[in-house]
Design an enzyme around this catalytic site. Structure first.
Site, short mmCIF file in Angstrom:
data_model
loop_
_atom_site.label_atom_id
_atom_site.label_comp_id
_atom_site.label_asym_id
_atom_site.label_seq_id
_atom_site.Cartn_x
_atom_site.Cartn_y
_atom_site.Cartn_z
CD GLN A 118 -0.33 8.86 3.94
OE1 GLN A 118 0.45 9.78 3.89
NE2 GLN A 118 -1.62 9.03 3.92
CE LYS A 123 -4.20 9.13 0.93
NZ LYS A 123 -4.53 9.73 2.22
CG ASP A 174 -1.76 1.20 1.38
OD1 ASP A 174 -1.63 2.12 0.56
OD2 ASP A 174 -2.57 1.25 2.32
CB CYS A 219 -8.65 5.43 8.30
SG CYS A 219 -9.92 6.58 7.83
#
Ligand code: PMP
Length: 404
Positions: free
Chosen positions: A201, A224, A198, A362
């Site tokens: 970020q 992002k 993932d 989250c």
């Protein structure tokens, strides 16, 4: 040296007043601000170039298709992957769901899915659902009490459990900690584990070369990474990608349809049903071009310098607890002041024009792991300067004086 003032001038949102104070935007982990290149590209598309892609024979449609596919090539180039390995989605969330759903036929009651307590809910819930559908076992990698991975323990865990799937974040959205991916992915590869990283970020800050990273799937969100909202991407190693069953069905993803039966196209088309977010894809390519034109090494050095400057100032305030790993971080400081509610701190800071996030981010399992309900999160990007940090710390000190 990065010319931060020149950069800031290219992000119009940064030069506004919020609550009569200059905006100090420290919420880039939630979404980054957008450079003029992205804003202009979006406007241009709708003002002049708007047409649907992959369907029309008329000039506007052909031009839109060309720009759309060129954008795919630009973004694929950024990640050092083939264009056929990049699927557009509406975000990292949809990309993870696409993979988790697409693996349903490949898993069974003997399968093991490994995630971690550090994950964003988007990298937890789809795997729980996959485990429920298939009867697979869902496990979490060992995480130290301070929220950091011990690489040796993780490698041992993977060797012991031989997971079918491993889904792990490249950097924590709540803490900014960078995952020691190399050893973890290497151990997973030894077990022929399907790996998903993932990158929501990390992608902006670490700009990964995905050939080198050597995972099977990597997901990201355009918003992002300076780009528009409502767009994300999935990289899949072509054989793994093509082996997923289809996620959503409809127009564009088909080779042929009769009333009785449909033949699907090959990846990436088979995962891109319906009219895509054409303007966002094209604008995102402008974000990537903008990013590539900056000196990557200098961007990283500047982000780390801002992060270290802020961390030192924050550490010097009595009563502050910092949860982020200060040694290996993309530029996010997660903290609390004594037992004050993070919402109160964030609300007070907003009065000074300082935008931070507060709450569980989250990442409720991580908050449970750390024994807290939530935190205040200040997240930085290369367009932040020392003045932002000085204003943030001064505002925080005033908030604390009000609370004490
Ligand atoms: N993973 C991580 C680590 C994230 O930070 C986020 C966004 N906060 C997501 C996944 C989901 O991204 P999106 O909401 O853009 O789909």
């Amino acid at each position: 040296m990065l010319d931060v003032e020149k950069i800031r001038a290219e992000f119009p949102a940064l030069s506004q007043l919020i609550n009569e104070q200059p905006l100090v935007y420290l919420d880039s982990a939630a979404t980054t601000q957008k450079p003029l290149a992205v804003i202009t590209a979006t406007e241009q598309f709708y003002a002049r170039n708007n047409a649907n892609v992959h369907r029309g024979r008329h000039t506007l449609s052909e031009q839109a298709t060309l720009a759309y596919e060129q954008a795919r090539a630009i973004v694929a180039g950024f990640f050092n992957i083939a264009v056929s390995e990049l699927v557009w989605t509406k975000g990292a969330t949809e990309a993870i769901n696409l993979v988790a759903n697409g693996l349903t036929e490949q898993l069974n009651i003997h399968s093991t899915i490994v995630i971690s307590a550090l994950e964003h809910h988007a990298n937890i819930v789809p795997w729980q659902q996959l485990a429920r559908r298939t009867g697979a076992t869902l496990l979490a990698l060992p995480l130290q009490p301070n929220g950091r991975f011990n690489t040796g323990q993780c490698v041992e865990f993977i060797e012991q459990h031989k997971p079918t799937v491993l889904a792990i974040t490249h950097a924590s959205n709540a803490l900014g900690n960078i995952t020691p991916l190399e050893a973890i992915l290497h151990a997973a590869k030894q077990q022929n584990t399907i790996t998903l990283v993932d990158g929501a970020q990390a992608a902006l800050h670490l700009q990964p070369d995905l050939q080198q990273l050597d995972c099977d799937f990597y997901v990201f969100s355009a918003h992002k990474m300076l780009g528009p909202t409502g767009l994300g991407g999935l990289y899949g190693r072509y054989d793994r990608l093509n082996s997923l069953s289809v996620y959503q069905t409809g127009g564009e993803m088909i080779e042929s349809v009769t009333l009785a039966k449909t033949v699907f196209r090959q990846a990436p088309a088979k995962f891109e049903s319906g009219t895509p977010n054409i303007a966002a894809v094209i604008a995102f390519a402008h974000a990537i071009k903008y990013l590539k034109a900056l000196d990557t090494a200098n961007v990283y050095v500047h982000e780390q310098a801002i992060f270290n400057y802020a961390a030192k100032k924050l550490q010097a305030i009595d009563g502050i607890t910092i949860y982020s790993d200060l040694k290996s971080n993309i530029g996010t400081l997660s903290f609390n002041y004594k037992d004050e509610h993070p919402y109160d701190i964030a609300t007070l800071l907003d009065g000074y024009g300082v935008a931070v996030r507060s709450g569980h981010h989250c990442a409720q399992p991580l908050m449970q792991h750390l024994g807290i309900k939530g935190s205040v999160r200040a997240s930085f990007a290369f367009y932040n300067n020392r003045q932002d940090i000085d204003l943030f710390i001064a505002a925080l000190q005033e908030c604390i004086a009000l609370l004490d």
